[in-house]
Design an enzyme around this catalytic site. Structure first.
Site, PDB file in Angstrom:
ATOM      1  N   SER A   1      73.927 -13.979  99.828  1.00 36.36           N
ATOM      2  CA  SER A   1      74.497 -12.670  99.516  1.00 36.36           C
ATOM      3  C   SER A   1      74.448 -12.290  98.040  1.00 36.36           C
ATOM      4  O   SER A   1      74.577 -11.120  97.713  1.00 36.36           O
ATOM      5  CB  SER A   1      75.903 -12.509 100.100  1.00 36.36           C
ATOM      6  OG  SER A   1      76.741 -13.521  99.709  1.00 36.36           O
TER       7      SER A   1
ATOM      8  N   SER B   1      79.072 -18.312  99.003  1.00 35.83           N
ATOM      9  CA  SER B   1      78.548 -16.996  99.406  1.00 35.83           C
ATOM     10  C   SER B   1      77.889 -17.127 100.758  1.00 35.83           C
ATOM     11  O   SER B   1      77.435 -18.203 101.146  1.00 35.83           O
ATOM     12  CB  SER B   1      77.505 -16.525  98.397  1.00 35.83           C
ATOM     13  OG  SER B   1      76.297 -17.253  98.578  1.00 35.83           O
ATOM     14  N   ASP B   2      77.813 -16.023 101.469  1.00 36.25           N
ATOM     15  CA  ASP B   2      76.971 -16.033 102.652  1.00 36.25           C
ATOM     16  C   ASP B   2      75.518 -16.176 102.167  1.00 36.25           C
ATOM     17  O   ASP B   2      75.218 -16.021 100.991  1.00 36.25           O
ATOM     18  CB  ASP B   2      77.190 -14.752 103.489  1.00 36.25           C
ATOM     19  CG  ASP B   2      76.855 -14.992 104.962  1.00 36.25           C
ATOM     20  OD1 ASP B   2      76.077 -15.913 105.256  1.00 36.25           O
ATOM     21  OD2 ASP B   2      77.371 -14.258 105.824  1.00 36.25           O
ATOM     22  N   CYS B   3      74.623 -16.475 103.104  1.00 39.01           N
ATOM     23  CA  CYS B   3      73.247 -16.850 102.724  1.00 39.01           C
ATOM     24  C   CYS B   3      72.322 -15.634 102.801  1.00 39.01           C
ATOM     25  O   CYS B   3      72.013 -15.235 103.902  1.00 39.01           O
ATOM     26  CB  CYS B   3      72.707 -17.915 103.660  1.00 39.01           C
ATOM     27  SG  CYS B   3      73.887 -19.252 103.989  1.00 39.01           S
TER      28      CYS B   3
END
Ligand SMILES: *[C@@H]1O[C@H](CO)[C@@H](O)[C@H](O)[C@H]1NC(C)=O
Ligand SMILES: *[C@@H]1O[C@H](CO)[C@@H](O)[C@H](O)[C@H]1NC(C)=O
Ligand SMILES: *[C@@H]1O[C@H](CO)[C@@H](O)[C@H](O)[C@H]1NC(C)=O
Length: 765
Positions: free
Chosen positions: A293, A289-291
């Site tokens: 998300s 995941s993006d940080c």
């Protein structure tokens, strides 16, 4: 006390105050230190990475497993596993962002290449790959001394859809084909293990999946943005770079983005993750995941009722690793509440561990064996690597205007007024996702070697607000110098992650600085723009005093040297703009949040990028001048091509306007054909030239008005001719996505073009 003893004592003291292991690599299965580990199959490098990962997972308790769902893992001493930080970045050189990699006195810097947008402007695929290779060598060298991880969350391959995007600088530009080729080459450079094709040098990551390219525009942030994307735009604009990155590039990771796509957060969309990335594209790796998300999904987007639901839906959709701690924190409860199964956790961490196996993380000390054993600090910032950073900047720089052939300047005893907030740029030349560079060559450093420079910043910083404008000193310099070079543009205070632009005009009073300096300058004015995107430079183009205009992107540690090499003709510019240059009216009329690529004549929506934009841009995608003249000759290509369909095919009798690729794949794949042409350097200077081959498909299915099909960069001495041949595949290169996002081969007239050369041919059944 003997000096040796004293030294050892000091060392011991240092070990107590610091971490003695700070200069040792992080790795598991240290069988030298603990021979009991030999017995574990997961430590046996001869076994298959997946079975090793499965063996490891079978030995972990549920609680231990859960700690491996976040990017900062904890150690498991009884299995010989150290703590690891998954988050390293290497967008254009090893970066300190994320904390998985760092710098110290031992490794004070790493080679900082141009920001990707400028490298992309070189249109040189072997350069893309070479940069990836150098970056991964430096990463491995840093890893051997405990200064870098092995998992890098680069490259960023989102389409630079809107010129205002603060992260456009990180991308290879607006075209899906250029972006895809960049992705495949850069990932190959990062990942390729020359000794063992099944192993990885470092792991790359294709991000941010998908349709993510609004950061913060007029209060709309990426954390809450819901991208409304048509199936057609998804198929032919947003997805292709990711598809190529995962399939052809074989990237070991994909990162889902913050935003929603058509109402669903990408990290919670089973169709996008399990369905497409893992199912259709067969990802051999992990999805991160993006940080952070998953946290955003619950706390900002309120997409789920509880944190546990956010964790469950993400992992069940196909997420394997969470950048952040949210998932690890709530997974236990999610399992207790029956929302998540232990096997979901097993699947996720097995995907992660398999990548670590392929990286050799579980093979013991990387300094003892393997292809990177000998690497260390001396392999970082080598003269060759620094030279490549310079070379990349030179190859990317785009010459936009060269009236009266003002450039190149003749080296000699000339005086130069060097004006502008970027005239002595250093860290601004790195852009974001940077590390510490080996060294800097600012424009002032680079140009001072060739001319007597009078340096005046003109504004205190790039924002160039009211009181900081120092027109008098700038004008005084321009009045007396033989030539005036203005270096203007943006930096991270104007366009960045979390910061989109609202205008294409120069920041603050930079425009006034340019105009007033140009008005009084004694000699010709060269305007140099350092930025991660375009400006509306219509006024400067029309200004007869401004004879030369260069876009130098965000040029990396040696940007000033590259600029001087171009200005003084030691390098003949060959870069081509990887994005469209719009007028300001575009951004005033088109909301950044409107994701539609295609124009809508009913409402006057003009569409986006060279493939669709109906307005007249300042410069098209692919524009870029040279100091010499290149001409294209003799296209050789077929006049007609017929797809041989079987009798059973519904289009056999010729009653279709296009053929579904799914039904025609076998036949059109056999129909590759060659397009040949000659390139002639008819000017007086050696140089490189990129041949861009476009195709204008028949006007069917709301197809792009033209699309880039292939490109090739060639170097030619003055007077030299060279032939360039493209082998095209009818299915792959001539198909278009229809309104439902299905690929079809349009029948009828296709117009291939290279520069002014055009070739029409007809595709029939
Ligand atoms: C590693 O696995 C191979 C293949 O199964 C096996 O022959 C070998 O004995 C194993 N090594 C150790 C140290 O167990
Ligand atoms: C140029 O920038 C560098 C680094 O910020 C600084 O040390 C130097 O003094 C500057 N040069 C001038 C002439 O201002
Ligand atoms: C492409 O880049 C490589 C690596 O820098 C360079 O050697 C080559 O000359 C470039 N190609 C052209 C045509 O400029």
């Amino acid at each position: 006390m003997s000096p040796l003893l004293l030294f050892l004592l000091l060392l011991l003291l240092l070990c107590f105050s610091h971490d003695c292991d700070a200069q040792a690599p992080v790795f598991a299965c240290d069988v030298v230190a603990d021979s009991s580990l030999v017995a574990f199959p997961f430590c046996n490098a001869t076994l298959h990475p997946l079975s090793r990962a499965q063996d490891l997972v079978s030995r972990l308790t549920l609680q231990e497993k859960i700690t491996f769902l976040g990017h900062r893992t904890v150690q498991v001493p009884h299995l010989g596993i150290p703590a690891y930080n998954w988050w390293s970045e290497a967008l254009h050189g090893v970066s300190f962002v994320g904390g998985g990699s760092r710098f110290s006195e031992l490794v004070p810097g790493a080679t900082s290449f141009p920001q990707v947008l400028l490298t992309a402007a070189s249109f040189n695929v072997s350069l893309f790959e070479l940069i990836g290779e150098v970056v991964s060598t430096e990463a491995r060298a840093m890893h051997n001394v405990g200064h870098a991880g092995l998992t890098f969350w680069s490259p960023n391959i989102n389409i630079f859809r809107d010129p205002r995007w603060g992260r456009g600088q990180e991308t290879p530009g607006e075209d899906p084909i250029l972006t895809s080729k960049y992705a495949v080459a850069f990932v190959a450079g990062l990942q390729r293990n020359r000794r063992d094709p099944h192993k990885l040098k470092v792991a790359a990551c294709c991000k941010h999946y998908t349709a993510y390219d609004v950061d913060n525009w007029k209060g709309v942030t990426r954390f809450s943005f819901n991208a409304i994307v048509t199936d057609q735009d998804m198929a032919d604009t947003f997805q292709p770079p990711f598809k190529y990155c995962v399939t052809k590039g074989a990237a070991a990771c994909a990162m889902c983005s913050y935003n929603k796509v058509n109402g669903k957060p990408t990290c919670a969309d089973p169709d996008l993750l399990s369905g497409v990335i893992r199912g259709q594209w067969n990802l051999n790796g992990y999805i991160v995941s993006d940080c952070d998300s998953v946290d955003v999904m619950y706390n900002t987007q309120h997409y789920t009722a509880t944190p546990e639901d956010a964790v469950a839906i993400s992992l069940k959709s196909g997420l394997d690793l969470n950048c952040g701690s949210f998932v690890a924190k709530h997974a236990q409860n999610a399992i207790a509440e029956g929302k998540l199964r232990e096997t979901d956790v097993d699947k996720a961490i097995t995907n992660g561990f398999t990548v670590l196996m392929r990286l050799g993380f579980f093979d013991g000390d990387p300094r003892n064996a393997g292809p990177y054993a000998g690497l260390g600090p001396n392999d970082v910032c080598t003269p060759q690597n620094k030279q490549l950073a310079l070379e990349a900047a030179r190859q990317g720089i785009v010459l936009l205007k060269n009236q009266d052939n003002v450039l190149p300047l003749k080296p000699g005893s000339i005086s130069m007024a060097l004006i502008g907030p970027h005239a002595n740029a250093t860290s601004a030349m790195l852009g974001n996702y940077n590390g510490i560079p080996c060294s800097y060559v600012s424009p002032l450093d680079g140009l001072s070697g060739h001319a007597e420079t009078i340096y005046v910043p003109g504004c205190a910083d790039v924002k160039c607000e009211g009181t900081s404008l120092d027109l008098e000193a700038a004008k005084a310099a321009a009045v007396q110098a033989d030539v005036t070079v203005l270096v203007v543009g943006t930096d991270l205070s104007v366009e960045a992650e979390g910061l989109d632009r609202e205008t294409l005009l120069f920041p603050g009073l930079q425009g006034q600085l340019i105009d007033e300096v140009a008005a009084v300058s004694k000699g010709p004015v060269i305007l140099v723009m350092m930025s991660g995107g375009p400006f509306d430079i219509s006024a400067q183009l029309a200004n007869p005093k401004i004879k030369g205009i260069l876009w130098i992107g965000i040029p990396g540690q040696s940007g000033g040297q590259a600029l001087a090499d171009v200005i003084f003709g030691r390098y003949n510019p060959s870069g081509k703009s990887p994005f469209t240059w719009y007028h300001e009216s575009f951004v005033q009329n088109v909301p950044m949040t409107d994701m539609r690529m295609r124009p809508d004549p009913a409402t006057g929506y003009p569409g986006r990028t060279f493939r669709f934009y109906t307005g007249k841009p300042l410069f098209k995608f692919g524009h870029g001048l040279s100091y010499t003249k290149f001409t294209h000759l003799q296209v050789q290509a077929p006049q007609t091509l017929s797809l041989a369909l079987g009798e059973e095919h519904p289009c056999y009798s010729g009653n279709c306007k296009s053929i579904s690729l799914a039904s025609a794949t076998k036949r059109c794949a056999e129909m590759s054909f060659d397009v040949r042409l000659q390139v002639h350097n008819s000017g007086g200077m050696a140089g490189s030239h990129t041949v861009l081959l476009f195709n204008k498909p028949p006007r069917l299915h709301n197809a792009p008005k033209e699309q880039l099909v292939a490109f090739e960069k060639v170097f030619l001495e003055p007077g030299q001719r060279s032939s360039v041949a493209f082998s095209l595949d009818v299915c792959k290169d001539l198909s278009v996505a229809d309104e439902n996002g299905n690929w079809r081969v349009p029948l009828g007239s296709h117009v291939l073009s290279v520069g002014d050369l055009k070739h029409t041919f007809t595709l029939t059944v």
